[in-house]
Scaffold this active site. Structure first.
Site, short mmCIF file in Angstrom:
data_model
loop_
_atom_site.label_atom_id
_atom_site.label_comp_id
_atom_site.label_asym_id
_atom_site.label_seq_id
_atom_site.Cartn_x
_atom_site.Cartn_y
_atom_site.Cartn_z
N HIS A 99 -47.46 -7.38 -22.89
CA HIS A 99 -46.07 -8.47 -22.67
C HIS A 99 -46.50 -9.86 -21.94
O HIS A 99 -47.01 -9.76 -20.56
CB HIS A 99 -45.53 -8.01 -22.21
CG HIS A 99 -44.96 -6.66 -22.57
ND1 HIS A 99 -43.86 -6.38 -23.70
CD2 HIS A 99 -45.43 -4.86 -23.34
CE1 HIS A 99 -43.52 -5.31 -23.80
NE2 HIS A 99 -44.03 -4.48 -24.04
N GLU A 143 -44.65 -11.92 -21.76
CA GLU A 143 -43.52 -13.19 -20.61
C GLU A 143 -43.85 -12.58 -19.23
O GLU A 143 -43.36 -12.93 -18.45
CB GLU A 143 -42.43 -12.41 -21.31
CG GLU A 143 -42.18 -11.18 -21.47
CD GLU A 143 -43.15 -10.31 -22.78
OE1 GLU A 143 -43.88 -10.66 -23.32
OE2 GLU A 143 -42.68 -8.46 -23.05
N CYS A 174 -46.82 -7.47 -28.59
CA CYS A 174 -46.40 -5.91 -27.95
C CYS A 174 -46.08 -4.53 -30.09
O CYS A 174 -46.73 -5.06 -30.35
CB CYS A 174 -45.12 -5.56 -27.19
SG CYS A 174 -45.66 -3.74 -27.05
#
Lengths: 259, 195
Positions: B177, B179, B77
């Protein structure tokens, strides 16, 4: 292509989902973590947990729940309910929530939106707006009015300008719930959602009224919503997420297909 | 194996830690130079605003340290944007690992900015995307992006095509992202950790 998002909402109390859920294949349908994992596997694009507890002890249970959810699912999730300070937000983000949703506190103290956006970034600040179409007094026309306290208490805020204001103050998304439609299964509030979304530069999550797969199609087309949220129709298997996503894809809406 | 997540004022990086927990990968969260230098893998996350983040990196000397690293580094990001040469976000000079300038999405009718939600990436040419299906979906939240350039190893399209991933030598970067990008994101993180 950026997809439309499908978001199941789980009401939680004391770390467990309330409102009955009717998921087969779950050892414990009330276990919020297990339910969250099941939705993530089915292709939910995001989850919202709405905490309906009040006491401090129960808030601790919520943080434990958020921590367990974060260790289990790999899609974004938002936590809302009773958040009124930076400290609340910090604790939830620290426990692993990706976003928080504020509602009454933003109405009471709109500066809170600015403060939270500055401190934590707009991307994790969702402002929830509960709205009802009412007259504020005798002889006054019916208007879309912001409500608090689970939609029971009218404020003096008009919904459409309030939506613009929360965006300008730094909200990253708006979760718009039409209390007129909520629970009816007659469809989302298309006109209001469309007006607000066309006027906004942040995503609008439409909530309240989903009863059929076509209601989602309508809210993504006529209602211009970026995401559609529902609870019981998913919990009770009236609509399964993979079927819904297939249906919407077949109607030319961009969907994230996972299976 | 020692994985370091670089600590700086990058907003909420908890999600990155939880993602590594889910993969069963240990990590150290630190801004200590020795710890970072001796790591096998370095993750440089980022949420927030470019100029504030760059000032902090300069203050800590991390702006010199990060480009000098030799082990695999993954920026995500805003972390990715800070690895580019310059960002239009508050006119910020960045670290210049990738010789490309980050631009704001142009205001375009019918498109909201930020670009937020799940979008598909394509044209992958990086070990990090090994095992992914075509047109995998990942989760984005950003208003600025690097255009497609010689370092682009995965592309996404919103208003116009942009770099979803960059790669140069030991430096890898993802605009989205990882994650919270479902199994796809998990696979990418796994691929990075097993490089």
């Amino acid at each position: 292509m950026l997809t439309k998002r499908i978001i199941p909402c789980l009401d939680v109390k004391d770390g467990r989902t309330v409102k009955g859920v009717n998921f087969l294949n779950l050892r414990d349908a009330g276990d919020a973590v297990e339910l969250a994992a099941a939705y993530a596997e089915q292709g939910a694009d995001e989850l919202v947990f709405l905490d309906i507890t009040a006491t401090v002890e129960e808030r601790k249970t919520l943080l434990e729940l958020v921590h367990r959810v974060a260790h289990t699912i790999n899609i974004p999730f938002t936590v809302g309910g009773g958040i009124s300070s930076k400290a609340d937000v910090s604790a939830l983000l620290h426990a692993g929530a990706d976003k928080v949703s504020i509602n009454s506190a933003a109405v009471r103290n709109p500066d809170l939106i600015n403060e939270l956006a500055l401190e934590f970034g707009s991307q994790c600040i969702v402002v929830a707006i509960d709205t009802r179409y009412i007259s504020l007094g005798e002889g006054m026309p019916e208007e879309h009015i912001v409500h608090t306290h689970g939609g029971r208490k009218p404020t003096e805020l008009r919904t459409i300008p309030w939506a613009k204001e929360v965006e300008e103050r730094g909200a990253g998304e708006i979760l718009l719930t039409s209390m007129d439609s909520d629970g009816t299964k007659n469809g989302f509030a298309l006109e209001l959602t469309g007006t607000i979304s066309a006027n906004a530069n942040i995503p609008i999550i439409a909530s309240g009224g989903a009863g059929t797969m076509d209601h989602f199609r309508e809210v993504f087309t006529t209602g211009k919503a970026d995401a559609g949220l529902a609870a019981s129709i998913f919990h009770f298997h009236e609509i399964d997420i993979p079927d819904l996503k297939n249906y919407l894809r077949d109607h030319h809406l961009p969907m994230r297909m996972t299976n | 194996m020692k994985t370091v997540i670089i600590k700086y004022n990058a907003g909420n990086v908890q999600s990155v830690m939880y993602a590594l927990d889910r993969l069963g990968a240990g990590y150290i969260y630190t801004d200590d130079e020795d710890e970072i230098r001796t790591a096998d893998k370095v993750i440089f996350p980022g949420v927030g605003e470019a100029s504030t983040a760059m000032s902090y990196l300069r203050e800590k000397g991390l702006d010199k340290l990060i480009p000098s690293l030799k082990q695999p580094v993954l920026g995500t990001c805003v972390g990715m944007q800070l690895m580019c040469r310059y960002s239009e976000e508050n006119n910020t000079t960045c670290m210049g690992i990738f010789d490309v300038d980050v631009q704001r999405f142009p205001a375009t009718p019918g498109y909201k900015v930020p670009h937020m939600g799940w979008n598909n990436i394509f044209d992958y040419t990086t070990p990090l995307t090994q095992g992914l299906p075509d047109d995998a979906y990942v989760y984005f939240v950003h208003s600025y992006a690097a255009p497609v350039c010689e370092y682009t190893v995965a592309t996404c399209e919103y208003i116009r095509p942009f770099s979803a991933m960059l790669h140069k030598d030991n430096f890898y970067a993802a605009q989205f992202h990882c994650e919270i990008s479902g199994h796809v994101g998990q696979q990418i993180l796994h691929n990075f950790l097993t490089l």
